[in-house]
Design an enzyme around this catalytic site. Sequence first.
Site, PDB file in Angstrom:
ATOM      1  N   ASP A   9      35.055  37.221  42.109  1.00  0.00           N
ATOM      2  CA  ASP A   9      35.845  36.187  41.448  1.00  0.00           C
ATOM      3  C   ASP A   9      36.823  35.648  42.508  1.00  0.00           C
ATOM      4  O   ASP A   9      36.985  36.262  43.571  1.00  0.00           O
ATOM      5  CB  ASP A   9      36.593  36.849  40.274  1.00  0.00           C
ATOM      6  CG  ASP A   9      37.696  35.979  39.718  1.00  0.00           C
ATOM      7  OD1 ASP A   9      37.427  34.801  39.451  1.00  0.00           O
ATOM      8  OD2 ASP A   9      38.826  36.487  39.545  1.00  0.00           O
ATOM      9  N   ASP A  11      40.254  33.415  41.738  1.00  0.00           N
ATOM     10  CA  ASP A  11      41.655  33.438  41.316  1.00  0.00           C
ATOM     11  C   ASP A  11      42.040  34.814  40.798  1.00  0.00           C
ATOM     12  O   ASP A  11      41.448  35.312  39.833  1.00  0.00           O
ATOM     13  CB  ASP A  11      41.909  32.380  40.241  1.00  0.00           C
ATOM     14  CG  ASP A  11      41.763  30.982  40.788  1.00  0.00           C
ATOM     15  OD1 ASP A  11      42.592  30.603  41.616  1.00  0.00           O
ATOM     16  OD2 ASP A  11      40.800  30.293  40.405  1.00  0.00           O
TER      17      ASP A  11
END
Length: 235
Positions: A9, A11
């Site tokens: 991922d 953020d």
Amino acid sequence: MTLKSLIFDVDGTLADTEEAHRMAFNDAFQAAELGWSWGVALYKDLLAVTGGKKRIRFFLETTNDPALSRPDLDELISNLHASKTEFFINRLKNGQVPLRPGIEQLILSAREQKMPISIATTTTPINVETLIRVNLGDDALNWFEAIGDGGKVPELKPEPDVYNWVLEKINLKPEETLALEDSKNGVVAARGANIPVLVVTNDYTIGQDFTGALDVLETYDGLTLEDLKASHAKA
Ligand code: XBP
Ligand code: MG
């Protein structure tokens, strides 16, 4: 099943970006003279909705803002988000958003051990590119076998679309991969694609419900590829 690939991922995982996102939203609101301002506690609640444009709309709905009845609401949100993205990119370029401690080491170990790496995020494509270029160098974008972002799929996390998009690109079964996430929405998205998921929390996500995750940790600092393989073996 043997671990063959890592899916990061962005953020909250590669970097603690959300403070820079929050401030960039506020910069955009101020530039448009709207008088809106998002504090940390409010932003924590707004993170329930992924994607900046949807987040602005969610804010207006929860506060029942009069702007909701503007005929040009879609255009207003689009323009605000474009402005927010520019402010955010400037913060990245100014070096205000370093990678989380331990992330660069993990990426370099994966490269050394020829473990392919990919990205699955719901953020805007230019945000991912700039974060990686600024922190790891221009060539680093080529280190990733697939970069799935918010521009590539119709539905953002918690829907599994971006993970399914990555799986198709890298041509692996979900059980052969491991997702690295920081949030509940990320866990739900990865599990929706049947991908085992390890969570490393941050200040914005600590305490969320991570049901379905293999492990929940607080830092990448000192975490090795062997640790990730051990976690994946529990799947
Ligand atoms: C992060 C997001 C994004 C960012 C803002 O999700 O939800 O919306 O907060 O970026 P993930 P944009 O951790 O899955 O990447 O404004 O570009 O949407
Ligand atoms: Mg995240």
